[in-house]
Design a protein around this motif. Structure first.
Motif, short mmCIF file in Angstrom:
data_model
loop_
_atom_site.label_atom_id
_atom_site.label_comp_id
_atom_site.label_asym_id
_atom_site.label_seq_id
_atom_site.Cartn_x
_atom_site.Cartn_y
_atom_site.Cartn_z
N GLU A 1 4.44 -4.38 8.11
CA GLU A 1 3.82 -4.00 6.84
C GLU A 1 2.44 -3.40 7.07
O GLU A 1 1.73 -3.75 8.01
CB GLU A 1 3.72 -5.21 5.90
CG GLU A 1 5.08 -5.68 5.42
CD GLU A 1 4.97 -6.76 4.36
OE1 GLU A 1 5.31 -6.47 3.19
OE2 GLU A 1 4.55 -7.88 4.71
N ILE A 2 2.04 -2.49 6.17
CA ILE A 2 0.74 -1.83 6.27
C ILE A 2 -0.33 -2.74 5.69
O ILE A 2 -0.22 -3.22 4.56
CB ILE A 2 0.77 -0.49 5.51
CG1 ILE A 2 1.78 0.47 6.16
CG2 ILE A 2 -0.63 0.14 5.49
CD1 ILE A 2 2.02 1.74 5.36
N SER A 3 -1.39 -2.95 6.49
CA SER A 3 -2.51 -3.78 6.04
C SER A 3 -3.68 -2.96 5.53
O SER A 3 -4.43 -3.42 4.67
CB SER A 3 -2.97 -4.69 7.18
OG SER A 3 -3.36 -3.93 8.30
N VAL A 4 -3.86 -1.75 6.05
CA VAL A 4 -5.00 -0.93 5.65
C VAL A 4 -4.64 0.55 5.75
O VAL A 4 -3.92 0.96 6.67
CB VAL A 4 -6.26 -1.25 6.49
CG1 VAL A 4 -6.04 -0.95 7.97
CG2 VAL A 4 -7.50 -0.54 5.97
N HIS B 1 -8.05 1.64 1.25
CA HIS B 1 -7.26 0.64 0.55
C HIS B 1 -6.87 -0.44 1.56
O HIS B 1 -6.39 -0.11 2.66
CB HIS B 1 -5.99 1.24 -0.05
CG HIS B 1 -6.25 2.14 -1.21
ND1 HIS B 1 -5.23 2.59 -2.02
CD2 HIS B 1 -7.39 2.68 -1.73
CE1 HIS B 1 -5.72 3.36 -2.98
NE2 HIS B 1 -7.03 3.44 -2.81
N HIS B 2 -7.09 -1.69 1.21
CA HIS B 2 -6.77 -2.80 2.11
C HIS B 2 -5.91 -3.81 1.37
O HIS B 2 -6.18 -4.13 0.23
CB HIS B 2 -8.04 -3.47 2.63
CG HIS B 2 -7.86 -4.20 3.92
ND1 HIS B 2 -7.02 -5.29 4.06
CD2 HIS B 2 -8.40 -3.98 5.14
CE1 HIS B 2 -7.07 -5.70 5.31
NE2 HIS B 2 -7.89 -4.92 5.99
N ALA C 1 0.16 7.91 -2.20
CA ALA C 1 -0.92 7.84 -3.20
C ALA C 1 -2.28 8.00 -2.55
O ALA C 1 -3.15 8.71 -3.07
CB ALA C 1 -0.84 6.52 -3.96
N VAL C 2 -2.48 7.35 -1.41
CA VAL C 2 -3.77 7.46 -0.70
C VAL C 2 -3.98 8.89 -0.22
O VAL C 2 -5.06 9.45 -0.36
CB VAL C 2 -3.85 6.44 0.46
CG1 VAL C 2 -5.02 6.73 1.38
CG2 VAL C 2 -3.95 5.03 -0.11
N TYR C 3 -2.94 9.51 0.31
CA TYR C 3 -3.03 10.90 0.74
C TYR C 3 -3.41 11.80 -0.44
O TYR C 3 -4.29 12.65 -0.32
CB TYR C 3 -1.71 11.36 1.36
CG TYR C 3 -1.78 12.74 1.94
CD1 TYR C 3 -2.07 12.94 3.29
CD2 TYR C 3 -1.60 13.87 1.15
CE1 TYR C 3 -2.16 14.20 3.83
CE2 TYR C 3 -1.70 15.15 1.68
CZ TYR C 3 -1.97 15.31 3.01
OH TYR C 3 -2.07 16.58 3.54
N LEU D 1 0.84 -1.20 0.00
CA LEU D 1 0.00 0.00 0.00
C LEU D 1 0.88 1.25 0.00
O LEU D 1 1.93 1.29 0.63
CB LEU D 1 -0.94 0.00 1.21
CG LEU D 1 -1.95 -1.14 1.23
CD1 LEU D 1 -2.81 -1.06 2.48
CD2 LEU D 1 -2.83 -1.15 -0.01
N ASP D 2 0.41 2.28 -0.69
CA ASP D 2 1.18 3.50 -0.90
C ASP D 2 0.55 4.66 -0.14
O ASP D 2 -0.49 5.20 -0.55
CB ASP D 2 1.22 3.79 -2.40
CG ASP D 2 2.09 4.97 -2.78
OD1 ASP D 2 2.38 5.83 -1.92
OD2 ASP D 2 2.45 5.04 -3.97
#
Length: 141
Positions: A91-94, A81-82, A16-18, A12-13
Motif C-alpha cells: 500500500e502507498i504511504s506517501v 499527501h500522507h 488525483a495527486v498528479y 491515496l490516489d
C-alpha cells in the motif's frame, strides 16, 4: 490548508495527486510514491501503523513547499499527501509530486520535499513484523 497537503486514513490516489501538480506551465511532473515494503533489515513486515500530530504535520508540509519554492523558484506546484493508520505491504504511504517547467528542477524539488518530510514532519511509523514483534521507527520529533 489546501488540497495540496493532506493527511488521511483513506487510500491515496496517484491520479488525483498528479492532477493537482499538473499545470499548463509544466514541462514535467515528478511524482514519488512511497510504499510499504515486505521487509526491513531482513525482517518480514506484516504491516505498518502511521500516526501524526496532524495540525503540525500539515504546517510542516506547507513549510516544505515554501522552502522548495525558495530553492527552486520556477516550480509550479508541490503536493504532499500522507496516509495514516494501518497499511499492508504494497500500500502507498506517501505521495509527493512537483510540477515545473523543467524536469531537473522537478526531480530535485521532489527529492528535497520527501527527504525533508522524512526528517521534519511529526509522523511516526510503527513496524509490525510477522514474528509478532513491533517497534517505532523514523520518529523525527
Amino acid at each position: 490548508m489546501t488540497k495540496n497537503f493532506r493527511l488521511t486514513h483513506d487510500v491515496l490516489d496517484v491520479a488525483a495527486v498528479y492532477a493537482i501538480a499538473d499545470n499548463a506551465r509544466n514541462g514535467a511532473v515528478v511524482l514519488m510514491s512511497g510504499m510499504v515494503r515486505n521487509q526491513t533489515g531482513g525482517r518480514a513486515v506484516d504491516y505498518l501503523d502511521y500516526q501524526a500530530y496532524e495540525a503540525m504535520a500539515l504546517q510542516v508540509f506547507q513549510d516544505i513547499s515554501d522552502r522548495c519554492r525558495e530553492r527552486f523558484p520556477d516550480i509550479t506546484e508541490v503536493v504532499i499527501h500522507h496516509r495514516l493508520g494501518k497499511l499492508k505491504v504494497g500500500e502507498i504511504s506517501v505521495l509527493v509530486a512537483v510540477g515545473s517547467p523543467h524536469r531537473a528542477e522537478a526531480f530535485e524539488a521532489c527529492r528535497y520535499a520527501i527527504d525533508t518530510l522524512k526528517t521534519d514532519a511529526p509522523i511516526w511509523k510503527k513496524e509490525f513484523w510477522l514474528d509478532g514483534v513491533s517497534s517505532w521507527v523514523n520518529c523525527p520529533i
